[in-house]
Write an enzyme that holds these catalytic residues in place. Structure first.
Site, short mmCIF file in Angstrom:
data_model
loop_
_atom_site.label_atom_id
_atom_site.label_comp_id
_atom_site.label_asym_id
_atom_site.label_seq_id
_atom_site.Cartn_x
_atom_site.Cartn_y
_atom_site.Cartn_z
N ARG A 104 -2.15 -6.67 -8.40
CA ARG A 104 -0.75 -6.25 -7.97
C ARG A 104 -0.90 -6.28 -6.38
O ARG A 104 -1.62 -5.73 -5.77
CB ARG A 104 -0.95 -4.95 -8.28
CG ARG A 104 0.36 -4.52 -9.07
CD ARG A 104 0.32 -3.22 -9.83
NE ARG A 104 -0.43 -2.06 -8.99
CZ ARG A 104 0.03 -0.94 -9.01
NH1 ARG A 104 0.90 -0.58 -9.71
NH2 ARG A 104 -0.60 0.27 -8.17
N ASP B 275 -11.73 -0.46 -9.64
CA ASP B 275 -12.74 -0.07 -9.00
C ASP B 275 -13.71 0.76 -9.68
O ASP B 275 -14.59 0.61 -9.54
CB ASP B 275 -12.06 0.62 -7.97
CG ASP B 275 -11.21 -0.35 -6.71
OD1 ASP B 275 -11.67 -1.35 -6.97
OD2 ASP B 275 -10.44 0.18 -6.12
N THR C 209 4.25 -4.75 -2.53
CA THR C 209 5.59 -5.06 -3.29
C THR C 209 5.18 -4.41 -4.79
O THR C 209 6.13 -4.30 -5.43
CB THR C 209 5.66 -6.52 -3.25
OG1 THR C 209 4.65 -7.03 -3.96
CG2 THR C 209 6.00 -7.10 -1.91
N ASP D 5 -8.01 3.91 -9.83
CA ASP D 5 -8.06 2.52 -9.98
C ASP D 5 -9.14 2.22 -11.24
O ASP D 5 -10.23 2.22 -10.70
CB ASP D 5 -8.45 1.93 -8.55
CG ASP D 5 -8.13 0.43 -8.57
OD1 ASP D 5 -8.60 -0.23 -9.47
OD2 ASP D 5 -7.42 -0.03 -7.72
C1 PRP Z 1 -4.43 -2.65 -12.34
C2 PRP Z 1 -4.39 -2.57 -13.86
C3 PRP Z 1 -3.27 -3.43 -14.35
C4 PRP Z 1 -2.25 -3.23 -13.22
C5 PRP Z 1 -1.32 -2.31 -13.71
O1 PRP Z 1 -4.79 -3.82 -11.86
O2 PRP Z 1 -5.49 -3.11 -14.35
O3 PRP Z 1 -3.54 -4.76 -14.53
O4 PRP Z 1 -2.79 -2.77 -12.13
O5 PRP Z 1 -0.39 -2.29 -12.72
P1 PRP Z 1 1.24 -2.53 -12.96
O6 PRP Z 1 1.49 -2.00 -14.21
O7 PRP Z 1 2.09 -1.77 -11.83
O8 PRP Z 1 1.61 -3.98 -12.90
P2 PRP Z 1 -4.83 -4.42 -10.22
O9 PRP Z 1 -3.72 -4.92 -9.79
O10 PRP Z 1 -5.36 -2.99 -9.52
O11 PRP Z 1 -6.03 -5.39 -10.19
P3 PRP Z 1 -7.48 -5.16 -10.65
O12 PRP Z 1 -7.76 -4.92 -12.03
O13 PRP Z 1 -8.29 -6.48 -10.30
O14 PRP Z 1 -8.11 -4.06 -9.99
N1 URA Z 2 -3.60 0.33 -11.65
C1 URA Z 2 -4.58 1.26 -11.74
O1 URA Z 2 -5.86 0.59 -11.75
N2 URA Z 2 -4.38 2.51 -11.96
C2 URA Z 2 -3.29 2.94 -11.73
O2 URA Z 2 -2.77 4.19 -11.69
C3 URA Z 2 -2.17 1.98 -11.65
C4 URA Z 2 -2.35 0.61 -11.59
#
Ligand code: PRP
Ligand code: URA
Length: 209
Positions: free
Chosen positions: A104, A203, A108, A200
């Site tokens: 994400r 993380d 944005t 997160d």
């Molecule tokens: C997180 C989560 C989803 C997304 C959800 O991933 O695992 O994929 O955010 O958010 P959304 O519904 O607003 O799209 P992130 O983009 O943090 O990537 P990561 O899993 O690599 O940490």
């Molecule tokens: N992605 C995450 O990992 N946590 C949130 O709360 C939203 C998006």
């Protein structure tokens, strides 16, 4: 309109409380994400079709059942979705696994694609997309759109925590995709994080912060 299934099994609720806590460390967080995925998989697959077969026990012939219908594929959204794969495969070990890499954009909040590798026969499979967090719904919606472009017609989404915005977005973009979650939380904050959520997920699974 797709259905939203919110699982309130006591074991799921208990484990969800543990991963929400900021005091839960990486090892326990990772293990429990996997356990919740397994419990949710058990619940979310209760409508799979079965067929009758005849088998022989050591004692006599018997009527038994086996899974019928299309084969399954599990598709985690990288990275955090990876944490749910082992739990799913513990119950459906012959499922194939595809990967969709999305992150994400922090400004944005739009999903950015960086990887996509799916089983060749994905179009003929029942697909379960897994990602612990359904926040704005942008990532899940984009992942489902990729799968539809590859010909998939039977898709469900399994997340651990959803936000009302994400559920609405998925239902608007993909009314044919049922959603399975353990909780729908209150809202998103100004950074697009689910409140109260668990922080997160990527993380916390991989220990990157
Ligand atoms: C997180 C989560 C989803 C997304 C959800 O991933 O695992 O994929 O955010 O958010 P959304 O519904 O607003 O799209 P992130 O983009 O943090 O990537 P990561 O899993 O690599 O940490
Ligand atoms: N992605 C995450 O990992 N946590 C949130 O709360 C939203 C998006």
């Amino acid at each position: 309109m797709s259905k939203i299934h919110v699982f309130d099994h006591p074991l799921i609720l208990h484990k969800l409380g543990i991963i929400r806590s900021k005091d839960t460390g990486v090892k326990e967080f990772r293990e429990i994400i996997s356990e919740i995925a397994m419990l949710m998989c058990y619940e979310a697959t209760r409508d799979l079709p079965v067929e009758e077969v005849e088998i022989e026990t050591p004692v006599a012939k018997a009527k038994a059942y086996r899974l019928a219908g299309k084969k399954l594929a599990v598709v985690p959204i990288l990275r955090a979705g990876l944490g749910m794969v082992d739990g799913m495969l513990a119950l459906i070990p012959s499922a194939k696994v595809g990967h969709i890499g999305l992150y994400r954009d922090p400004d944005t909040l739009e999903p950015v694609e960086y990887y996509c590798k799916l089983p060749q026969d994905i179009a003929g499979r029942d697909v379960i997309v897994v990602d612990p967090m359904l926040a704005t719904g942008g990532s899940a919606s984009a992942a489902v759109s990729f799968l539809k472009k590859r010909g998939c017609r039977s898709i469900r989404l399994m997340s651990i925590i959803g936000a009302p915005d994400g559920v609405r977005r998925m239902q608007a973009d993909h009314p044919d995709v049922d959603i399975y979650v353990a909780a729908v939380d209150d809202r998103l904050n100004e950074h697009g994080y689910i409140v109260p959520g668990l922080g997160d997920a990527g993380d916390r699974i991989f220990g990157t912060k």
